[in-house]
Design a protein around this motif. Structure first.
Motif, PDB file in Angstrom:
ATOM      1  N   ILE A 158     -12.362  14.062   2.161  1.00 31.25           N
ATOM      2  CA  ILE A 158     -11.332  13.114   1.767  1.00 31.25           C
ATOM      3  C   ILE A 158     -12.054  11.971   1.058  1.00 31.25           C
ATOM      4  N   ARG A 159     -11.460  11.514  -0.039  1.00 31.26           N
ATOM      5  CA  ARG A 159     -12.116  10.545  -0.911  1.00 31.26           C
ATOM      6  C   ARG A 159     -11.151   9.406  -1.228  1.00 31.26           C
ATOM      7  N   VAL A 160     -11.667   8.182  -1.181  1.00 30.74           N
ATOM      8  CA  VAL A 160     -10.896   7.021  -1.624  1.00 30.74           C
ATOM      9  C   VAL A 160     -11.636   6.417  -2.807  1.00 30.74           C
ATOM     10  N   THR A 161     -10.998   6.481  -3.968  1.00 29.97           N
ATOM     11  CA  THR A 161     -11.563   5.918  -5.195  1.00 29.97           C
ATOM     12  C   THR A 161     -10.819   4.628  -5.484  1.00 29.97           C
ATOM     13  N   THR A 162     -11.559   3.544  -5.620  1.00 29.07           N
ATOM     14  CA  THR A 162     -10.962   2.231  -5.863  1.00 29.07           C
ATOM     15  C   THR A 162     -11.412   1.707  -7.218  1.00 29.07           C
ATOM     16  N   ALA A 163     -10.484   1.135  -7.965  1.00 30.29           N
ATOM     17  CA  ALA A 163     -10.791   0.480  -9.234  1.00 30.29           C
ATOM     18  C   ALA A 163     -10.016  -0.840  -9.270  1.00 30.29           C
ATOM     19  N   VAL A 164     -10.684  -1.892  -9.723  1.00 25.58           N
ATOM     20  CA  VAL A 164     -10.093  -3.228  -9.728  1.00 25.58           C
ATOM     21  C   VAL A 164     -10.382  -3.916 -11.059  1.00 25.58           C
ATOM     22  N   PHE A 209      -1.034   1.831  -6.542  1.00 28.66           N
ATOM     23  CA  PHE A 209      -1.355   0.963  -7.678  1.00 28.66           C
ATOM     24  C   PHE A 209      -0.589  -0.336  -7.554  1.00 28.66           C
ATOM     25  N   VAL A 210      -1.318  -1.448  -7.633  1.00 28.20           N
ATOM     26  CA  VAL A 210      -0.721  -2.778  -7.498  1.00 28.20           C
ATOM     27  C   VAL A 210      -1.146  -3.622  -8.693  1.00 28.20           C
ATOM     28  N   ARG A 211      -0.158  -4.182  -9.364  1.00 24.38           N
ATOM     29  CA  ARG A 211      -0.415  -5.112 -10.467  1.00 24.38           C
ATOM     30  C   ARG A 211      -0.006  -6.491  -9.960  1.00 24.38           C
ATOM     31  N   ASP A 212      -0.949  -7.432  -9.958  1.00 24.42           N
ATOM     32  CA  ASP A 212      -0.662  -8.768  -9.439  1.00 24.42           C
ATOM     33  C   ASP A 212      -1.196  -9.797 -10.425  1.00 24.42           C
ATOM     34  N   LYS A 213      -0.919 -11.072 -10.176  1.00 21.32           N
ATOM     35  CA  LYS A 213      -1.349 -12.089 -11.138  1.00 21.32           C
ATOM     36  C   LYS A 213      -2.854 -12.349 -11.081  1.00 21.32           C
ATOM     37  N   PHE A 226       0.804  -1.221   0.000  1.00 23.70           N
ATOM     38  CA  PHE A 226       0.000   0.000   0.000  1.00 23.70           C
ATOM     39  C   PHE A 226       0.841   1.277   0.000  1.00 23.70           C
ATOM     40  N   LYS A 227       2.024   1.227  -0.594  1.00 22.48           N
ATOM     41  CA  LYS A 227       2.829   2.448  -0.650  1.00 22.48           C
ATOM     42  C   LYS A 227       2.347   3.333  -1.802  1.00 22.48           C
ATOM     43  N   VAL A 228       2.467   4.618  -1.612  1.00 22.06           N
ATOM     44  CA  VAL A 228       2.056   5.579  -2.626  1.00 22.06           C
ATOM     45  C   VAL A 228       3.003   5.474  -3.815  1.00 22.06           C
ATOM     46  N   SER A 229       2.426   5.271  -5.005  1.00 19.87           N
ATOM     47  CA  SER A 229       3.252   5.153  -6.207  1.00 19.87           C
ATOM     48  C   SER A 229       3.344   6.460  -6.983  1.00 19.87           C
ATOM     49  N   GLU A 230       2.405   7.378  -6.721  1.00 20.20           N
ATOM     50  CA  GLU A 230       2.403   8.639  -7.459  1.00 20.20           C
ATOM     51  C   GLU A 230       1.503   9.641  -6.749  1.00 20.20           C
ATOM     52  N   GLN A 231       1.827  10.920  -6.907  1.00 18.65           N
ATOM     53  CA  GLN A 231       0.939  11.984  -6.449  1.00 18.65           C
ATOM     54  C   GLN A 231       0.806  12.995  -7.573  1.00 18.65           C
ATOM     55  N   SER A 232      -0.432  13.409  -7.820  1.00 20.42           N
ATOM     56  CA  SER A 232      -0.695  14.422  -8.834  1.00 20.42           C
ATOM     57  C   SER A 232      -1.865  15.274  -8.366  1.00 20.42           C
TER      58      SER A 232
END
Length: 155
Positions: free
Chosen positions: A112-118, A91-95, A78-84
């Motif tokens: 504060i908003r958490v947007t999730t996409a899977v 962002f996590v890419r797994d099998k 769950f580390k931050v990969s980018e800030q804009s």
């Protein structure tokens, strides 16, 4: 007819434009709280600041997923990969799935908003997420509630 551009933008949807699952959870930003989205992302997804039952569920996940051939999540999942702008992206890419969580801070609206996409990959992703899907908004809302009603955990 002209095609209309989306009115809701998120780094999560930039990474996963056509998700198999998506949600958005909101909370009120506490008075005087930081408006740094990366700081909030780190706080929300830190095991130290999660509700105990959520941390316990993640521990259970770690124990059970190898049974279906899904790897255990590394400690830095769950580390931050980018800030804009107003969002920080995890962002996590797994099998078995790709996961994007964008933590946005609206300093004007005090939200504060958490947007999730899977995106699910294969039967393992579908099986894994069939368990996660019903509880995902409950988990995220619980994390938001605890984080916005408590002092930041020490680093």
């Amino acid at each position: 007819m002209t095609e209309q551009a989306p009115c809701f933008h998120s780094l999560a949807f930039r990474e996963i434009p056509t998700p198999d699952y998506a949600d958005v959870c909101l909370a009120v930003l506490p008075e005087g709280a930081s408006t740094d989205p990366a700081e909030w992302a780190e706080r929300l997804f830190s095991l130290k600041s999660m509700p105990r039952w959520v941390a316990g569920a993640l521990g259970l996940r770690q124990a059970l997923v190898p049974l279906i051939g899904v790897p255990k999540a590394p400690k830095d999942t769950f580390k931050v990969s980018e800030q804009s702008g107003e969002e920080a992206l995890i962002f996590v890419r797994d099998k078995h799935l790709d996961f994007a969580a964008a933590v946005g801070v609206d300093s004007v609206g005090r939200l504060i908003r958490v947007t999730t996409a899977v995106v699910l990959k294969g039967w393992r992703g579908k099986l894994y997420f069939s368990v996660v899907r019903p509880v995902h908004p409950i988990v995220v809302n619980s994390i938001l509630k605890k984080a916005t009603h408590s002092k930041p955990a020490p680093s």
